[in-house]
Design an enzyme around this catalytic site. Structure first.
Site, PDB file in Angstrom:
ATOM      1  CG  ASN A  10      -1.730   1.170   1.439  1.00  0.00           C
ATOM      2  OD1 ASN A  10      -1.809   2.031   0.567  1.00  0.00           O
ATOM      3  ND2 ASN A  10      -2.382   1.264   2.592  1.00  0.00           N
ATOM      4  CE  LYS A  12      -0.149   2.928   4.770  1.00  0.00           C
ATOM      5  NZ  LYS A  12      -0.143   2.939   6.202  1.00  0.00           N
ATOM      6  CG  HIS A  98      -5.915   1.131   5.340  1.00  0.00           C
ATOM      7  ND1 HIS A  98      -5.474   2.079   6.231  1.00  0.00           N
ATOM      8  CD2 HIS A  98      -4.874   0.293   5.123  1.00  0.00           C
ATOM      9  CE1 HIS A  98      -4.211   1.818   6.527  1.00  0.00           C
ATOM     10  NE2 HIS A  98      -3.819   0.743   5.875  1.00  0.00           N
ATOM     11  CD  GLU A 100      -2.919   4.852   7.144  1.00  0.00           C
ATOM     12  OE1 GLU A 100      -2.949   4.959   5.896  1.00  0.00           O
ATOM     13  OE2 GLU A 100      -1.911   4.450   7.775  1.00  0.00           O
ATOM     14  CD  GLU A 170      -3.422  -3.337   7.494  1.00  0.00           C
ATOM     15  OE1 GLU A 170      -2.320  -3.540   6.987  1.00  0.00           O
ATOM     16  OE2 GLU A 170      -4.024  -2.254   7.390  1.00  0.00           O
ATOM     17  N   GLY A 176       1.886   1.698  11.116  1.00  0.00           N
ATOM     18  CA  GLY A 176       2.718   2.897  11.122  1.00  0.00           C
ATOM     19  C   GLY A 176       3.455   3.164  12.421  1.00  0.00           C
ATOM     20  CB  SER A 216       4.930  -2.177  12.069  1.00  0.00           C
ATOM     21  OG  SER A 216       4.416  -0.904  12.393  1.00  0.00           O
TER      22      SER A 216
HETATM   23  P1  PGA Z   1       2.758   0.062   7.726  1.00  0.00           P
HETATM   24  O1  PGA Z   1       1.310   0.179   7.100  1.00  0.00           O
HETATM   25  O2  PGA Z   1       3.401  -1.154   7.134  1.00  0.00           O
HETATM   26  O3  PGA Z   1       3.465   1.338   7.338  1.00  0.00           O
HETATM   27  O4  PGA Z   1       2.594  -0.055   9.200  1.00  0.00           O
HETATM   28  C1  PGA Z   1       0.501  -0.946   6.932  1.00  0.00           C
HETATM   29  C2  PGA Z   1      -0.796  -0.602   6.268  1.00  0.00           C
HETATM   30  O5  PGA Z   1      -1.248   0.536   6.389  1.00  0.00           O
HETATM   31  O6  PGA Z   1      -1.409  -1.441   5.622  1.00  0.00           O
END
Ligand code: PGA
Length: 256
Positions: A10, A12, A98, A100, A170, A176, A216
């Site tokens: 992803n 982003k 997701h 976010e 997740e 993050g 992460s």
């Molecule tokens: P990250 O994000 O690997 O930066 O923690 C994972 C995600 O948002 O799917």
């Protein structure tokens, strides 16, 4: 059943210019050169403005998708992207729900359910993200939260369509943050997700659904969070911005 692993990246809201995007694609092509990744579904979710360019440059080697989608196909919905648009511009996958999106854009399970159905109707393969917050985990509500998310988000889904959906576990506190759950905690979440799916759809229809881990994930902890915990793949955020590391992870999945 030994399912084919998924490695999804992803990207982003990154790659801000054509120059940045081209550099990324160049590095990705280099990392992919001479590799055969037949045993892994490799998927990238670039910002939608780059979808077509990604498709032209690496579409034969890497599957592509949208990071978000709207539940309607066409019309007066300023700023939205429909499933048909993703499909017609080279995407076969889509991320739905997701954390976010839930956090910054107040997406609720009911809306996510509509997005999932619309995506499936257009022939996209959705990755549905679920997971609890730190507070919810500390209050021992993980089970309740994940099961609510699955039940509400999958409410519209016909059991025969389930195999097209991937579930990404997740935990919000791991996205993050560089904090990851233990192998055991991830395994527990997988069992729980399977249990809810079986309750909802019946064992036979759940067998092909893949459950992957995200939050992460780096080259250094891939084994602990994905392989030892028997996850069927990973959803990678930041580390997917380094094509070299990303493809190294794909190679590990490919041989596992
Ligand atoms: P990250 O994000 O690997 O930066 O923690 C994972 C995600 O948002 O799917």
């Amino acid at each position: 059943m030994n399912k084919k692993k998924i490695l999804a990246g992803n990207l982003k809201m990154n790659l801000l210019s054509q120059a940045e995007r081209n550099k990324y694609l160049e590095l990705l092509e280099k990392a992919l050169k001479g590799t055969s990744l037949a045993n892994v579904d490799l998927v990238l979710f670039p910002p939608i403005v780059h979808l077509e360019a990604f498709q032209k440059k690496i579409g034969k080697k890497v599957a592509l998708g949208g990071q978000n989608v709207f539940s309607e196909q066409r019309g007066s919905y300023t700023g939205e992207i429909s499933p048909a648009m993703i499909k017609n511009f080279g995407g076969d996958w889509v991320l739905v729900g997701h954390s976010e999106r839930r956090r910054y854009f107040s997406e609720k399970n009911e809306e996510i359910a509509l997005k999932l159905s619309a995506a499936l109707k257009s022939g996209l393969a959705p990755i549905l993200c679920v997971g609890e917050s730190r507070v919810e985990r500390d209050n021992q509500e993980t089970l309740k939260v994940i099961s609510r998310q699955l039940k509400d988000c999958l409410v519209e889904i016909n059991r025969t369509k389930l195999e097209k959906i991937t579930i990404a576990y997740e935990p919000i506190w791991a996205v993050g943050t560089d904090i990851t759950p233990t192998t055991h905690e991830i395994m527990e979440a997988k069992v729980l997700i399977q249990k809810v799916l079986v309750e909802m759809f019946g064992k036979k229809y759940v067998e092909k659904t893949r459950i992957i881990y995200g939050g992460s994930v780096h080259l250094t902890n891939l084994e602990q969070v994905c392989l030892k915990s028997e996850m069927e793949g990973a959803l990678i955020g930041r580390e997917s911005l380094s094509p070299h590391e990303f493809i190294k992870m794909a190679k590990i999945f490919n041989t596992f």
